[in-house]
Design a protein around this motif. Sequence first.
Motif, short mmCIF file in Angstrom:
data_model
loop_
_atom_site.label_atom_id
_atom_site.label_comp_id
_atom_site.label_asym_id
_atom_site.label_seq_id
_atom_site.Cartn_x
_atom_site.Cartn_y
_atom_site.Cartn_z
N ASP A 1 78.31 1.08 50.69
CA ASP A 1 79.01 0.02 51.42
C ASP A 1 78.66 -1.37 50.92
N ASP A 2 77.57 -1.49 50.18
CA ASP A 2 77.13 -2.80 49.69
C ASP A 2 77.69 -3.15 48.32
N LEU A 3 78.36 -2.22 47.65
CA LEU A 3 78.79 -2.46 46.28
C LEU A 3 79.82 -3.58 46.17
N ASP A 4 80.74 -3.66 47.12
CA ASP A 4 81.72 -4.74 47.06
C ASP A 4 81.04 -6.10 47.15
N ASN A 5 80.04 -6.19 48.00
CA ASN A 5 79.32 -7.46 48.14
C ASN A 5 78.52 -7.77 46.88
N ILE A 6 77.93 -6.74 46.28
CA ILE A 6 77.20 -6.94 45.03
C ILE A 6 78.14 -7.46 43.95
N LEU A 7 79.32 -6.84 43.85
CA LEU A 7 80.29 -7.28 42.85
C LEU A 7 80.74 -8.71 43.12
N ARG A 8 80.97 -9.03 44.38
CA ARG A 8 81.41 -10.39 44.73
C ARG A 8 80.36 -11.41 44.30
N LEU A 9 79.11 -11.14 44.58
CA LEU A 9 78.06 -12.09 44.25
C LEU A 9 77.80 -12.17 42.74
N LEU A 10 77.95 -11.05 42.05
CA LEU A 10 77.85 -11.09 40.60
C LEU A 10 78.95 -11.95 40.00
N SER A 11 80.15 -11.84 40.57
CA SER A 11 81.27 -12.66 40.10
C SER A 11 81.04 -14.14 40.38
N GLU A 12 80.44 -14.42 41.51
CA GLU A 12 80.21 -15.82 41.89
C GLU A 12 79.07 -16.46 41.10
N THR A 13 78.01 -15.70 40.87
CA THR A 13 76.80 -16.29 40.28
C THR A 13 76.57 -15.94 38.82
N GLY A 14 77.03 -14.77 38.40
CA GLY A 14 76.74 -14.31 37.05
C GLY A 14 75.27 -14.02 36.83
N ASP A 15 74.51 -13.83 37.92
CA ASP A 15 73.05 -13.68 37.86
C ASP A 15 72.64 -12.33 38.44
N PRO A 16 72.66 -11.26 37.63
CA PRO A 16 72.34 -9.94 38.17
C PRO A 16 70.90 -9.81 38.66
N GLU A 17 69.98 -10.49 38.02
CA GLU A 17 68.58 -10.39 38.42
C GLU A 17 68.40 -10.81 39.88
N LYS A 18 68.98 -11.94 40.23
CA LYS A 18 68.83 -12.44 41.60
C LYS A 18 69.65 -11.62 42.59
N VAL A 19 70.88 -11.32 42.22
CA VAL A 19 71.76 -10.57 43.14
C VAL A 19 71.15 -9.21 43.47
N LEU A 20 70.72 -8.49 42.47
CA LEU A 20 70.19 -7.15 42.71
C LEU A 20 68.83 -7.21 43.40
N SER A 21 68.06 -8.22 43.09
CA SER A 21 66.77 -8.39 43.77
C SER A 21 66.98 -8.65 45.26
N ASP A 22 68.01 -9.42 45.59
CA ASP A 22 68.27 -9.77 46.99
C ASP A 22 68.89 -8.62 47.77
N LEU A 23 69.75 -7.83 47.12
CA LEU A 23 70.55 -6.85 47.85
C LEU A 23 70.08 -5.41 47.70
N CYS A 24 69.23 -5.13 46.73
CA CYS A 24 68.76 -3.76 46.52
C CYS A 24 67.30 -3.66 46.95
N ASP A 25 67.07 -3.11 48.12
CA ASP A 25 65.73 -2.99 48.68
C ASP A 25 65.15 -1.61 48.34
N PRO A 26 64.13 -1.54 47.47
CA PRO A 26 63.56 -0.23 47.12
C PRO A 26 63.09 0.56 48.33
N ALA A 27 62.71 -0.14 49.40
CA ALA A 27 62.22 0.55 50.60
C ALA A 27 63.32 1.36 51.28
N LYS A 28 64.59 0.99 51.00
CA LYS A 28 65.71 1.69 51.63
C LYS A 28 66.25 2.81 50.75
N ALA A 29 65.70 2.97 49.56
CA ALA A 29 66.18 4.01 48.65
C ALA A 29 65.83 5.39 49.19
#
Length: 351
Positions: free
Chosen positions: A189-217
């Motif tokens: 359910d978070d992939l659309d938001n990840i794609l939106r933020l990647l499109s807006e920022t072009g910064d995968p390091e920050k986007v994935l760090s903010d939205l991908c929580d290893p604790a929830k894996a």
Amino acid sequence: MQFDIAGQIEFEISGRAGVVTLVRERALNALNHGMIKAMSAALGEWQSDERVQVVVIKAAGRAFSAGGDLLEVHTRGMAGDPPYGFFADEYRLNAWLGVYPKPIVSLIDGIVMGGGVGISVHGRYRVMTENAVFAMPEVGIGFFPDVGGSHFLPRLEENFGLYLALTGDRVKSGDALKCGIATHSARSDDLDNILRLLSETGDPEKVLSDLCDPAKAAPASHDHKHIRHIFTGDTLTDVISNLRSRTESDPVAAICQEKMSSKCPVSMAVTFRQLAEGRGRSLAECMRMEYRILVRMLQGHDFYEGIRAVIIDKDATPQWDPDSLDKVTKDMVDAYFTSLENGDLEGVPDA
């Protein structure tokens, strides 16, 4: 966009992201030659396009990509026209993804096998969801884990790559994250938001760090240290002997031994050597080695027999030649790795 192939693959520039979407849903996004060439062309243009700061590869439907189009491979092979060109272009693309100058993010939501692994695993960021299912099942169809398997599989932690290659087992995101196939885990359910933020920022390091929580894996479902313990040995014979010696007391070893018993003997032997050699080679060197193996398998029997038994007739009774590992000689295996008479694969991008 100019590189689109209707009903198969689409391209767009969304903000700062170049987005590749596989849309061949009915075929589980299996890759064909046209899709490979289109992706290569788009990446070539985006490489110098200042608007594109990050490349995103994703897919529609319940599969990221189940692999290459094996029915086409079988049809052409049986007609005496093996698809060397398809694999050559696919391998060049695989190698290019590993050295592409802009960050690549693969959003893997569903089945990812074979060729689908090749277009996703070599990029810098691999995001897997709870729906992701990874496998390299090639030894079960008389083939070998290609598309760079010789490079990334032996580099996985705890010898997990050898386990995946020899058993063809399927694993989900927890195990993929633990061994290094995936770099991040996210909810579907978070992939659309990840794609939106990647499109807006072009910064995968920050986007994935903010939205991908290893604790929830999702937790890993395999004991990776135990896998390393039972998949050890200097030769394939050593590995199998180790498994057999443990089958009565070790349920995991017994299951692995059972899975491996039905695999193609030549494929198993070639795969073991492929991973051993790939450990010390660059991705480009691995792709050239794999193309040598590929040509020999397209000229042989087992690959087509495996496709027939598993995909076409679905009788699950392939007639391997030879039919047991003890009949596979060193000379047989060596033949897959020797230089090609017409020259090795050219034009493979290197670092």
